[in-house]
Enzyme design. Structure first.
Site, PDB file in Angstrom:
ATOM      1  NE  ARG A  14      -2.412  -0.429   3.665  1.00 32.31           N
ATOM      2  CZ  ARG A  14      -2.941   0.261   4.673  1.00 32.31           C
ATOM      3  NH1 ARG A  14      -4.077   0.879   4.520  1.00 32.31           N
ATOM      4  NH2 ARG A  14      -2.340   0.315   5.846  1.00 32.31           N
ATOM      5  CB  SER A  44       6.084  -6.348   7.752  1.00 28.86           C
ATOM      6  OG  SER A  44       5.359  -5.151   7.792  1.00 28.86           O
ATOM      7  CG  ASP A  46       3.930  -5.804  10.209  1.00 32.62           C
ATOM      8  OD1 ASP A  46       4.860  -6.039  11.011  1.00 32.62           O
ATOM      9  OD2 ASP A  46       3.321  -6.708   9.611  1.00 32.62           O
TER      10      ASP A  46
END
Length: 787
Positions: free
Chosen positions: A409, A473, A527
């Site tokens: 994203r 992440s 994350d």
């Protein structure tokens, strides 16, 4: 028959002992099928609660009790043989099973003897007393009690009422008292007495025997019988007596036919067919020995349901053979069930095991934080250089990237401070093709930059230069906030030339190569840290971040005095645990199963991320698939037939677990998932078993996650020297959010293993992207303050 229940079952046990003795098999423990032909309530095959005695039985202390338990007790008290009672069935069910062995169309059992009853195969969807709506189940109708609610009052005669009043169970089994062999002879006698008293028979004479003797309607050769009762019948008396017998037995046959017609119509409607072809298995002395009963019954059934082709098949071996067959099937199923449970037990964890997982996690956390053991520790406890959660004064426009799996994203986050404090977000989701995740590092970061350029153009901000927070992440080593050295790829990524490199520099290099825009990379965050920060913006008590999605990880605010890899003892720093690697040095070996090992062996990185492979969404479906393969290979599932699709790695997606375990999902829908996997002929029982496998695997995952989290919150409590800790955990990840039971089980485990911590779990609504922007905003605020 009318003594105590103990005497009755002792007598049965004695008969059984004599029988075994005679056959020379008293030393063997054989499975036993028990045909018990009285109305019973069953919740399982080997338990049967007697509702009420019928057919003249009245043994005390049995009604309302489990007859299998009573027989087991009688056998145990003897002590001279042992038997495994596997199934208790009604004689009608035994008859249907016996005849069904010879004729596969047989789906109705009928008894017309001393008593009467019927059973038939009903659709599960109509059986509201039993869970599940797939397939069929045999229903024991206990139709002898038809009419006990007054439904037959308009056709019952004075003779029926007299028989009922003089019976052992007045007001009960009224239909049976109009049909069965136990009562038909008595009906004839009462009619003959009435006719004699009215002067219509025997010149108005009765005899003591006529007034008391029970007739056997099957042996009624009129003249002999009447003379035996001390009467002197005329030829007309004999004809009249036979006519009475004929009327009583015809009524019985026709009543039986009418009820059977209702059953046939029900089956026909269930099958939604214009014409039903079926077989009725029949047993009982009246049907077999009465000269006209069977013919009259068959003829009336044909008249009442002309759209049903019915074959009546006499059960030659009685209900005993049927009981043995039900037992044989049940014995096979019981052995299979025991084997399945033995396998699933390896995936079930008890409280002691979970406490041990918690203890080992606490040990590993200490090892990861300490300078001298950090290098060898499985749980790396990486410093993130995030020292503060948002205080509400942050403001500005920030870009955030969120790379944690195959979905990636790009976000624009507008942070406003003051009274109208808010976070406004715009984002676009891009996918990363598999060939890029497995290609070179340059290809991967060029693809990411191409997506950022597309997003800026989409937002009408082409060429803008903004501070950027990068949620990355994967395990990174950080020496400052704006740098992250990739330790190793996880979650199936394998892009070359990245491990050991600073991902912020790789991103900046790709931006320079594109020459389209420039960005200031302020923060590289994990994350879990992003999740903690985004929840911390709403709840200042949030000091733990947890991800349970494709992968799993956690972070929390640790005392600087314990973070030996970073200088300084003041304040706190967020530590990215990288707990997915817990177990990589054998810490979970004693609870690892053959299925975990199979999943690990076939993974991209065998031997790595062992804890993650037992918990996260990327692997749970694969664990389930391996269990199903094992069950099928052992003939415990899908009738031992494997589909080609189920052999494909990754075909059983974790989203199937969430769907299958949903309480709202009918077994029909479970079957449609199995059909998607190529298991076209799966049964209702297969669906139930697949659901159980899914639930065992996901429960273990939630419990292991809860045990890890218990270690984290207890460490924070002890760090702060508190008896009780109140803390909030920010959680994100598809498995936690979408699985119907994961969060509940995890919460229960956490409460049980860390009783001194009051933990509030809040879901991160906008994921780690907002968190990355907030960390960037906090960093910009602190940087501006320093300036």
């Amino acid at each position: 028959m009318r003594g105590s229940g103990t005497e009755l079952f002792n007598h049965i046990a004695e008969c059984l002992a004599n029988f075994l003795e005679k056959l020379g098999i008293k030393d063997k423990k054989l499975p036993l099928g028990f045909t018990f032909s009285f109305p019973c309530q069953q919740t399982k095959l080997d338990e049967s609660i007697l509702v009420c005695w019928t057919k003249g039985f009245k043994a005390s202390g049995v009604e309302g009790r489990d007859v299998v338990g009573l027989l087991r007790k009688a056998i145990k008290n003897r002590g001279d043989f042992d038997i495994d009672i596997v199934a208790v069935i009604n004689d009608t069910v035994g008859t249907m099973m016996t005849c069904g062995y010879d004729d596969h169309h047989c789906e109705i059992g009928l008894i017309i003897g001393t008593g009467t009853n019927a059973c038939y195969m009903e659709e599960m969807r109509h059986l509201e007393l039993v869970d599940g709506d797939e397939g069929r189940m045999c229903v024991n109708m206990e139709w002898g009690a038809f009419g006990d609610d007054g439904a037959l009052d308009d056709i019952r005669t004075e003779f029926d009422r007299e028989i009922d009043a003089g019976s052992l169970n007045p007001g009960k089994q009224l239909f049976e008292k109009m049909i069965s062999g136990m009562y038909m002879g008595e009906l004839v006698r009462l009619i003959l007495v009435k006719m004699a008293k009215d002067g219509l028979l025997f010149q108005g004479h009765t005899t003591p025997d006529l007034l008391t003797t029970v007739f056997d309607i099957l042996k009624l050769i009129a003249e002999q019988i009447l003379r035996g009762l001390g009467l002197d019948p005329s030829p007309e008396d004999c004809v009249a007596t036979q006519r009475v017998c004929q009327i009583v037995s015809t009524r019985a046959a026709h009543l039986c036919a009418a009820s059977l017609a209702a059953v046939l119509r029900q089956i026909r409607d269930n099958k939604a067919t214009d014409r039903l072809r079926t077989t009725v298995g029949v047993d009982g002395s009246v049907y077999k020995n009465h000269p006209q009963f069977a013919r009259r019954l068959n003829k009336m059934v044909r008249l009442l349901v002309p759209d049903c082709d019915v074959r009546f098949l006499r059960s030659e071996d009685g209900s005993g053979k049927g009981a043995a067959m039900v037992t044989a099937v049940a014995y096979r199923l019981a052995k299979q069930h025991a084997e399945r449970q033995r396998i699933l037990d390896s995936l079930r964890l008890d409280r002691d095991q979970l406490l041990e997982v918690k203890r080992r996690m606490e040990e590993e956390m200490k090892r990861g934080l300490a300078k001298n053991t950090h290098a060898a520790a499985a749980v790396k406890m990486l410093p993130t250089f995030v020292r503060s959660t948002p205080d509400g004064t942050e403001r500005g426009d920030f870009l955030a990237l969120d790379l944690g799996g195959t979905n990636f994203r790009v976000l624009l986050v507008r942070v406003r401070s003051g009274k109208r404090r808010s976070v406004e977000m715009h984002n676009k989701i891009y996918t990363i093709p598999q060939d890029i995740t497995q290609g070179t590092g340059d290809e991967l970061f060029d693809h990411i930059v191409h997506c950022i350029a597309d997003f800026l153009e989409y937002m009408g901000m082409k060429g803008a230069s903004l501070p950027l927070g990068f949620t990355f992440s994967f395990p990174c080593h950080q020496t400052r906030l704006d740098q992250g050295i990739l330790i190793k790829w996880t979650k199936g990524f394998k892009a070359s030339g990245c491990e050991g490199e600073d991902v912020a520099t790789l991103l900046k290099d790709a931006i320079h190569r594109s020459e389209e825009f420039d960005l200031d990379v302020v923060a590289v965050v994990n994350d879990t840290v992003g999740t903690m920060m985004s929840c911390g913006y709403e709840d200042p008590q949030c000091e733990v971040g947890l991800i349970v999605g494709t992968g799993t990880n956690a972070c929390y605010m640790e005392e600087m005095s314990n973070v030996e890899l970073v200088d300084g003892d003041e304040g706190r720093m967020c530590v990215n645990m990288e707990w997915g690697a817990f177990g990589d040095q054998g810490e979970l070996e004693d609870i690892c199963t053959e299925f975990d090992r199979a999943v690990d062996d076939q993974s991209t990185y065998p031997g790595k991320q062992r804890y993650e492979k037992m918990i996260s969404g990327m692997y749970l479906g694969e664990i389930v698939r391996n269990v199903l393969l094992d069950f099928t290979a052992k003939g415990l599932l899908f009738r031992g037939k494997l589909s080609e699709r189920l052999k494909s790695r990754g075909i059983f997606e974790t989203k199937f677990l969430s769907q299958i375990e949903s309480d709202r999902l009918a077994l029909r829908q479970v079957r449609s998932i199995l059909q998607h996997l190529g298991l076209i002929s799966s049964t209702c029982d297969d669906s139930i078993l697949v659901k159980e496998v899914c639930s065992v695997v996901s429960k273990r995952a939630a419990q292991l996650c809860g045990a890890g989290l218990a270690a984290v919150v207890d460490k924070i409590r002890l760090n702060r020297g508190l008896e009780k800790l109140s803390i909030t955990v920010g959680v994100d990840g598809t498995l936690y959010k979408l699985h119907p039971h994961f969060s509940t089980i995890m919460r229960e485990t956490l409460r049980d293993l860390a009783p001194d911590c009051e933990v509030t779990l809040i879901q991160s609504e906008d994921g780690s992207g907002k968190g990355a922007a907030l960390i960037t905003a906090v960093a910009c605020r602190l940087r501006d303050a320093r300036k």
